[in-house]
Each structure stands twice: as structure tokens, then as C-alpha cells.
Design a protein around this motif. Structure first.
Motif, mmCIF file in Angstrom:
data_model
loop_
_atom_site.group_PDB
_atom_site.id
_atom_site.type_symbol
_atom_site.label_atom_id
_atom_site.label_comp_id
_atom_site.label_asym_id
_atom_site.label_seq_id
_atom_site.Cartn_x
_atom_site.Cartn_y
_atom_site.Cartn_z
ATOM 1 N N SER A 8 29.422 27.522 61.856
ATOM 2 C CA SER A 8 29.114 28.778 61.192
ATOM 3 C C SER A 8 28.691 28.546 59.747
ATOM 4 C CB SER A 8 30.327 29.723 61.213
ATOM 5 O OG SER A 8 30.793 29.914 62.537
ATOM 6 N N LEU A 9 28.014 29.551 59.212
ATOM 7 C CA LEU A 9 27.602 29.556 57.814
ATOM 8 C C LEU A 9 28.363 30.673 57.108
ATOM 9 C CD1 LEU A 9 25.599 28.356 55.692
ATOM 10 C CD2 LEU A 9 24.022 30.196 56.336
ATOM 11 N N GLY A 10 28.965 30.348 55.961
ATOM 12 C CA GLY A 10 29.747 31.329 55.219
ATOM 13 C C GLY A 10 29.216 31.536 53.817
ATOM 14 N N TYR A 11 29.487 32.743 53.284
ATOM 15 C CA TYR A 11 29.024 33.073 51.938
ATOM 16 C C TYR A 11 30.113 33.847 51.203
ATOM 17 C CZ TYR A 11 26.010 34.699 48.173
ATOM 18 O OH TYR A 11 25.461 34.945 46.942
ATOM 19 N N ASN A 12 30.459 33.369 50.006
ATOM 20 C CA ASN A 12 31.457 34.045 49.174
ATOM 21 C C ASN A 12 30.788 35.220 48.460
ATOM 22 O OD1 ASN A 12 33.490 32.106 49.761
ATOM 23 N ND2 ASN A 12 32.621 30.732 48.236
ATOM 24 N N ILE A 13 31.119 36.431 48.868
ATOM 25 C CA ILE A 13 30.455 37.598 48.284
ATOM 26 C C ILE A 13 31.254 38.227 47.150
ATOM 27 C CG2 ILE A 13 29.151 38.120 50.365
ATOM 28 C CD1 ILE A 13 31.211 40.226 51.051
ATOM 29 N N PHE A 14 32.582 38.059 47.134
ATOM 30 C CA PHE A 14 33.405 38.668 46.095
ATOM 31 C C PHE A 14 34.401 37.647 45.543
ATOM 32 C CE2 PHE A 14 32.604 42.670 48.649
ATOM 33 C CZ PHE A 14 31.641 43.145 47.777
ATOM 34 N N PRO A 15 33.980 36.747 44.664
ATOM 35 C CA PRO A 15 34.959 35.884 43.997
ATOM 36 C C PRO A 15 35.783 36.699 43.011
ATOM 37 C CG PRO A 15 32.780 35.531 43.072
ATOM 38 C CD PRO A 15 32.599 36.462 44.239
ATOM 39 N N GLY A 16 37.059 36.340 42.858
ATOM 40 C CA GLY A 16 37.922 37.099 41.951
ATOM 41 C C GLY A 16 39.170 36.334 41.594
ATOM 42 N N GLU A 17 40.191 37.068 41.135
ATOM 43 C CA GLU A 17 41.455 36.485 40.720
ATOM 44 C C GLU A 17 42.592 37.419 41.091
ATOM 45 O OE1 GLU A 17 40.651 33.845 36.722
ATOM 46 O OE2 GLU A 17 40.844 36.011 36.492
ATOM 47 N N ILE A 18 43.760 36.828 41.341
ATOM 48 C CA ILE A 18 44.996 37.587 41.435
ATOM 49 C C ILE A 18 45.989 36.948 40.483
ATOM 50 C CG2 ILE A 18 44.631 38.373 43.803
ATOM 51 C CD1 ILE A 18 46.533 36.206 44.755
ATOM 52 N N PHE A 19 46.878 37.778 39.906
ATOM 53 C CA PHE A 19 47.819 37.301 38.899
ATOM 54 C C PHE A 19 49.240 37.385 39.432
ATOM 55 C CE2 PHE A 19 44.061 38.605 36.642
ATOM 56 C CZ PHE A 19 43.917 37.629 35.667
ATOM 57 N N LEU A 20 50.021 36.353 39.107
ATOM 58 C CA LEU A 20 51.435 36.305 39.446
ATOM 59 C C LEU A 20 52.206 36.262 38.132
ATOM 60 C CD1 LEU A 20 53.594 36.124 41.639
ATOM 61 C CD2 LEU A 20 53.387 33.639 41.553
ATOM 62 N N GLY A 21 52.761 37.402 37.742
ATOM 63 C CA GLY A 21 53.430 37.478 36.449
ATOM 64 C C GLY A 21 52.419 37.388 35.318
ATOM 65 N N SER A 22 52.872 36.859 34.188
ATOM 66 C CA SER A 22 52.009 36.763 33.010
ATOM 67 C C SER A 22 51.533 35.342 32.739
ATOM 68 C CB SER A 22 52.772 37.277 31.783
ATOM 69 O OG SER A 22 53.946 36.495 31.564
ATOM 70 N N LYS A 23 51.887 34.392 33.600
ATOM 71 C CA LYS A 23 51.558 32.999 33.316
ATOM 72 C C LYS A 23 50.594 32.373 34.309
ATOM 73 C CE LYS A 23 55.899 31.866 30.965
ATOM 74 N NZ LYS A 23 57.073 30.960 30.960
ATOM 75 N N TYR A 24 50.488 32.949 35.520
ATOM 76 C CA TYR A 24 49.725 32.279 36.559
ATOM 77 C C TYR A 24 48.611 33.177 37.079
ATOM 78 C CZ TYR A 24 53.696 29.117 36.528
ATOM 79 O OH TYR A 24 54.669 28.248 36.137
#
Length: 231
Positions: free
Chosen positions: A141-157
Motif C-alpha cells: 500500500s501507499l500512505g500519505y500523512n495528511i494531518f501531522p500534529g502534536e499531543i501534550f502530556l503535562g507541561s514537559k512532554y
């Protein structure tokens, strides 16, 4: 030259005296103005803000994908095979990241299917032998990242994430036959470290079958979660 000096400094008339007096008056005025400005500066009150904000920089540890382009992992979940129930599935995944958005992946998985409703109601009638109930598939299969982002765990990570779509072709071995299979789906990737990632995904495996006596196109949904490493 001498006449000019005499006109300024000699006191044989009123004009030199008036010039000297004027010069003294200008000097005194300048000194008084400077003194007044200095006094005003010293007497002017210093205005402080009622609330002083305490701004401290926050250090965030963020993991990125490592420099390696290959990814290998395993996954498990549930697969709904049309007419043959929902069953436990397990598989393996290999991917090559062409760039930060585009990747190619191969999957191999297998599951055991259940009896159909017809088999359960009829009692003894069996549509498939026991070894024919095993379903095995592989695809590219061929894949494409359409929505790169971030999630935060507390205030440090902070952890990088990717929401991607994927689609491709492969083969499904089921009921004693190999069936051309198209697969489409989506996935969500969370990068725990720069070499380890978590995947959540859903796929639809589409292939034709005539097991129940008529040719039809079946949609077989699969939901999985797995871990993979970069190298």
C-alpha cells in the motif's frame, strides 16, 4: 584687532558693560533651567505596575522521527469477515518512508473465521472445511500523512502525531482460493520516542467471493493497534 578688543573689554562707554551683563544673564538662565530640570526628574514619582507578570520559559521535550527510513512493527485487533463473523486478527507491518509525508508499506495478517448463520441454523451443514476457514492476507500500500500534529502530556512532554490515509492492492487466501484484494483505510500514529511509535488504524479489505452460491463483492473491516520501531 586692538580696536575690536578694546570695544569689548574696555569700559570707556555703556556698550561693553551692557554686553557683559547680557552674557552673565544668559549663563545664569541656562544654569537655572538645568537645575530645574534635574529637580523635576528627581521629584517625579516612579510608576510601578499593579501586577508584575512572572514569565518563565517552559522546556518541552519533543520526540521526532529518527533519521532512519525503515519501520517494522506488529499489530493485533479485530477483523469482521462478511458472513463469517468478527474474529481476532494478528499481523506484521514493514514500511519505508520516502519523505516526511509519503510512505510505502507492506502488511501480512491472518485470522480464523467463524461459522455463518446458515451453518449455525442448519445444524450439520458445513460450507467450509476447518482448514479453509483460515483467512490470510498480504498487501502493498501507499500512505500519505495528511494531518501531522502534536499531543501534550503535562507541561514537559510533547509527542508528534500523524493522521494518514492508505490504500493498495494485495491477495487474500480464504476458502481454498486466492482472491485479489483492494484495501483502503486510515491510521493514527503517535511517536513515543524517536525510534518507537504506536499505530491505531482501520482498513477495509474488499474482495469478491462466491462461497454462498452467488458472486458478490465483500467488505471486510479490520480495526487494529500495534507498535513499530525505526531502524
Amino acid at each position: 584687532m586692538e580696536n575690536w578688543i578694546k570695544r569689548i573689554f574696555l569700559t570707556n562707554g555703556r556698550r561693553p558693560v551692557a554686553g557683559a551683563a547680557l552674557a552673565c544673564a544668559i549663563a545664569a538662565a541656562g544654569a537655572g533651567q538645568a537645575f530645574a530640570e534635574e529637580a523635576d526628574a528627581e521629584s517625579e514619582p516612579v510608576v510601578k505596575p499593579l501586577i508584575e507578570p512572572e514569565v518563565t520559559p517552559r522546556r518541552v521535550q519533543e520526540d521526532l522521527i529518527d533519521t532512519e527510513d525503515f519501520e517494522v512493527g506488529v499489530y493485533t485487533g479485530l477483523m469482521s469477515v462478511e458472513d463469517f463473523g468478527v474474529n481476532f486478527v494478528i499481523g506484521a507491518r514493514v514500511a519505508y518512508h520516502i519523505n516526511e509525508d509519503l510512505f510505502v508499506e507492506g502488511n501480512y495478517g491472518f485470522t480464523d473465521t467463524s461459522e455463518t448463520s446458515y451453518e449455525k441454523l442448519s445444524g450439520s451443514a458445513k460450507l467450509l472445511k476447518d482448514d479453509e476457514r483460515d483467512l490470510t492476507y498480504y498487501n502493498l500500500s501507499l500512505g500519505y500523512n495528511i494531518f501531522p500534529g502534536e499531543i501534550f502530556l503535562g507541561s514537559k512532554y510533547a509527542f508528534n502525531t500523524n493522521f494518514y490515509v492508505v490504500g493498495g492492492l494485495g491477495s487474500t487466501q480464504f476458502a481454498g482460493d486466492d482472491r485479489l484484494t483492494a484495501n483502503f483505510g486510515w491510521g493514527f500514529q503517535v511517536l513515543g520516542t524517536d525510534w518507537l511509535s504506536l499505530h491505531l488504524g482501520m482498513r477495509d479489505h474488499i474482495f469478491d467471493t462466491d462461497i454462498l452460491g452467488e458472486d458478490k463483492k465483500t467488505h471486510n473491516l479490520e480495526m487494529t493497534t500495534g507498535l513499530s520501531v525505526f531502524f
